[in-house]
Enzyme design. Sequence first.
Site, PDB file in Angstrom:
ATOM      1  CG  HIS A   1      36.742  54.363  21.432  1.00  0.00           C
ATOM      2  ND1 HIS A   1      36.799  53.006  21.197  1.00  0.00           N
ATOM      3  CD2 HIS A   1      35.496  54.584  21.933  1.00  0.00           C
ATOM      4  CE1 HIS A   1      35.651  52.448  21.514  1.00  0.00           C
ATOM      5  NE2 HIS A   1      34.840  53.380  21.977  1.00  0.00           N
TER       6      HIS A   1
ATOM      7  CG  ASP B   1      37.126  47.051  23.085  1.00  0.00           C
ATOM      8  OD1 ASP B   1      37.472  46.821  24.268  1.00  0.00           O
ATOM      9  OD2 ASP B   1      37.065  46.160  22.220  1.00  0.00           O
TER      10      ASP B   1
END
Length: 345
Positions: free
Chosen positions: A315, A319
């Site tokens: 992350h 995304d």
Amino acid sequence: MIVGDSQIVSPDSIFPSADKSLGVESAVPSSEGNVPSGTLSTPAVRHLAKQYGININEIVGTGKDGRVLKEDVLNYAVNKGLCKEQSSSLEENIGQVELLEERKSLSDMPLYEDKKILLRGYQRAMVKSMSLAAKVPHFHYLEEINCDSLVQLKTRFQNENKDNTIKHTFLPFLIKSLSMALSKYPMLNSSFIEETNEVVLKGSHNIGIAMATAHGLVVPNIKKVQSLSILEITKELVRLHEMASHNRLSTADIEGGTITLSNIGAIGGKFGSPLLNLPEVAIIALGRIQKLPRFDDDENVYPSSIINVTVGADHRVVDGAMVARFCNEWKGLVEKPELLLLHMR
């Protein structure tokens, strides 16, 4: 029911008749070694009373349904002057007596010893890589893919196969279509340099395949998948699996991966939550293909071959929206494998 050293509990002691009072029940003396009906107690309590030479029928129990407890025996012994106080050693003795029967049964069981195993090779490498991966913020994206067309295509390939050394499976198709999707979303085929906050977009699609061997988990990779045909991918998979099973993979076979596939469905399981194979930023777990009911456009139920895929991503680099778009691209190629012809080189 006879319990322990012949304690007999009569039905009258459990369901007293109407003409008996609800207080203390009468006790009838019995032969030595037996406890009269109406007296409720455990073998340990009766053993304690015998140690003090006390007739357990003379003790008024304070437990449920008049059950004589060890405290009742000790209090009775103190009142009769048989002992001065309830010492901790007596209570410890009671606990030892209560465990007597369990100890007897345990003593007959075989002894099982612990054994230490030193992790080496692939297993030691897994300890290092997974410890590093645990520090990275992961997220997982789950998608299901209809494999009806892929199943039919694989069946036709296998029926037309003239080479007995080649067995067509679903994995080469999934690998090739994955490479096609990576060409459109290169961020999933990258690595992250934490020290400088830089992302390296990899030019080659070196797709790693997690393999469970007798020597541990190892992840060799197929080099430059974007330049290989499905048949070439199939042959390379056979070679890597053969080398891994005999613990003969070279350093070149293992190093240089850019993204990893974990085909847990080959062993069993529908879903997985894979951890990253650093410094890669994405890893994909494949469940087994299974027949499930689905609805067509006219809301009629039909059987469909469905595979669940789980994408684990770093992350810090990608995304959820990017992973979702990437999965949609890959899903479209798998569900309509004829589209691969448009991108073949």
